[in-house]
Scaffold this active site. Structure first.
Site, PDB file in Angstrom:
ATOM      1  N   GLU A 139       1.035  -1.177   0.061  1.00 43.36           N
ATOM      2  CA  GLU A 139      -0.084  -0.290   0.130  1.00 43.36           C
ATOM      3  C   GLU A 139       0.842   1.181   0.011  1.00 43.36           C
ATOM      4  O   GLU A 139       0.628   2.264  -0.674  1.00 43.36           O
ATOM      5  CB  GLU A 139      -0.932   0.102   1.172  1.00 43.36           C
ATOM      6  CG  GLU A 139      -1.913  -1.000   1.365  1.00 43.36           C
ATOM      7  CD  GLU A 139      -2.550  -1.246  -0.059  1.00 43.36           C
ATOM      8  OE1 GLU A 139      -3.082  -0.026  -0.826  1.00 43.36           O
ATOM      9  OE2 GLU A 139      -3.221  -2.200  -0.448  1.00 43.36           O
ATOM     10  N   ASP A 143      -6.087  -3.765  -8.120  1.00 44.57           N
ATOM     11  CA  ASP A 143      -5.141  -3.073  -8.915  1.00 44.57           C
ATOM     12  C   ASP A 143      -5.140  -3.239 -10.397  1.00 44.57           C
ATOM     13  O   ASP A 143      -4.999  -2.398 -11.236  1.00 44.57           O
ATOM     14  CB  ASP A 143      -3.643  -3.423  -8.446  1.00 44.57           C
ATOM     15  CG  ASP A 143      -3.534  -2.984  -7.015  1.00 44.57           C
ATOM     16  OD1 ASP A 143      -4.267  -2.055  -6.612  1.00 44.57           O
ATOM     17  OD2 ASP A 143      -2.612  -3.324  -6.195  1.00 44.57           O
TER      18      ASP A 143
HETATM   19 ZN   LIG Z   1      -2.766  -2.700  -4.610  1.00 39.82          ZN
END
Ligand SMILES: [Zn+2]
Length: 374
Positions: free
Chosen positions: A68, A166
């Site tokens: 993160e 993502d």
């Molecule tokens: Zn991520």
């Protein structure tokens, strides 16, 4: 409001954990100590297994934080501010203060996390090899090997091309880049996310039918979570799109009726609440806004005290970050209201009170734009 615990700050970003993380932490430590490590490394004491389970959970936690943080670091360099990273049941969420303005930015921010996980996997792979060469019987070999595997899993899971993962962000960025249509790109990516979540739920049911109950329940839970996230992120975008370019100054009620802080409540009720149609009044102290006096504030004070206490003594004093500026975007104002659980915010320019915005004002605007278009 979400329930989370603030842990520490790295490069100016607050790291917090959701309470659900404790459940995951305990579950991971337990399943590693009871199942995984005794299976792959038989013959150790119960204490060693628990130590290995605990340490591996901590390394998993650290791996998620690094993943993160890498998103956040790249985002910060692109000028997108990150205030907080919250770790919750399925990993982490970096709270971007706004959506990226360009496809290229989004692509770089999205790739950073999985890239970090792959780098960590390589690092722990090499570490496993090194320890295995130096100390062939060390329990750290198993701990590091587990951390290597879990980082591969983190990278692969996050690269699944369904928004808001993502991979979905990458898909959206590429589509956005090619077509210059962010809304359509988001729709495509969130549909991919929904399709994948349906697949996961289906897989989960299949697992349960094959009597793999725990694996099945996990798959269904993650599937449901992804489905919901994909839907809400698309809706959020639509709202942002409608509110695009509209500033707080365009919709605020200008020069709202304000109360002086030295005025006794008795007079405030008679001269303001009885005479104007508003339900709350900004309170000024020496020309500066200190808070918003509401009917609830007054109701909390016994009537006998109304002649003695003043508006300034009763009103809840507001921090400066609870104020809006006329140039703030309406979409940011709405986000602020939702995050703070407040229905109205004061607009201040310099130290001067210039307006007031309510959630109802924004909802009305959304409704009108949706019907009339534009
Ligand atoms: Zn991520």
């Amino acid at each position: 409001m979400r329930q989370d615990i603030k842990l520490f700050k790295v490069i100016g970003i607050q790291i917090s954990i959701d309470y659900s993380w404790f459940i995951i932490f305990a579950l991971v430590a337990w399943s590693l100590a009871q199942g995984y490590f005794p299976y792959f490394r038989p013959g150790l004491t119960v204490g060693s297994y628990w130590f290995m389970g605990f340490l591996s959970s901590l390394l998993l936690f650290a791996s998620v934080v690094v993943h993160e943080l890498c998103h956040s670091y790249v985002a910060k360099r692109m000028g997108v501010d990150i205030k907080e990273i919250t770790l919750f049941i399925f990993g982490g969420v970096a709270q971007l203060s706004r959506e990226p303005d360009r496809a290229e930015e989004e692509l770089k921010i999205a790739i950073a996390g999985p890239a970090a996980s792959i780098a960590l996997a390589v690092f722990f792979f090499l570490l496993t090899k090194a320890v295995a060469t130096l100390h062939p019987t060390s329990i750290f070999i198993d701990i590091f090997r587990y951390t290597f595997i879990i980082n591969i899993v983190l990278a692969v899971f996050n690269l699944i091309p369904g928004f808001p993962l993502d991979g979905g962000r990458i898909l959206r960025a590429i589509w956005w880049w090619k077509t210059a249509d962010l809304e359509r790109a988001t729709q495509v990516a969130s549909n991919a996310g929904k399709a994948f979540s349906t697949f996961l739920i289906f897989l989960g049911i299949l697992q349960i039918l094959r009597l793999n109950i725990i694996g099945g329940v996990w798959a269904i839970l993650i599937g449901m979570f992804l489905r919901q996230a994909a839907e809400s992120s698309y809706q959020q975008l639509v709202v942002k799109r409608i509110l695009w370019g509209i500033k707080v100054r365009d919709i605020m009620t200008r020069d709202p009726v304000a109360v002086d802080s030295t005025m006794p409540l008795e007079r405030v009720v008679e001269e303001y609440f009885f005479h104007h149609p508003y339900v709350s009044y900004p309170v000024l102290e020496g020309g500066k806004v200190i808070g918003l006096l509401t009917l609830q504030d007054i109701r909390r004070v016994p009537k006998e005290e109304w002649g003695r206490l003043t508006a300034g003594e009763v009103v809840e004093r507001l921090d400066e970050d609870l104020f809006l500026h006329p140039d703030d975007r309406v979409s940011e104002a709405l986000e602020k209201m939702i995050n703070l659980g407040r229905g109205r915010l004061v607009v201040v320019e310099g130290e001067r009170l210039t307006g007031i915005v309510t959630r109802r004002d924004i909802m009305k605007l959304l409704e009108v734009r949706r019907i009339v278009g534009g």
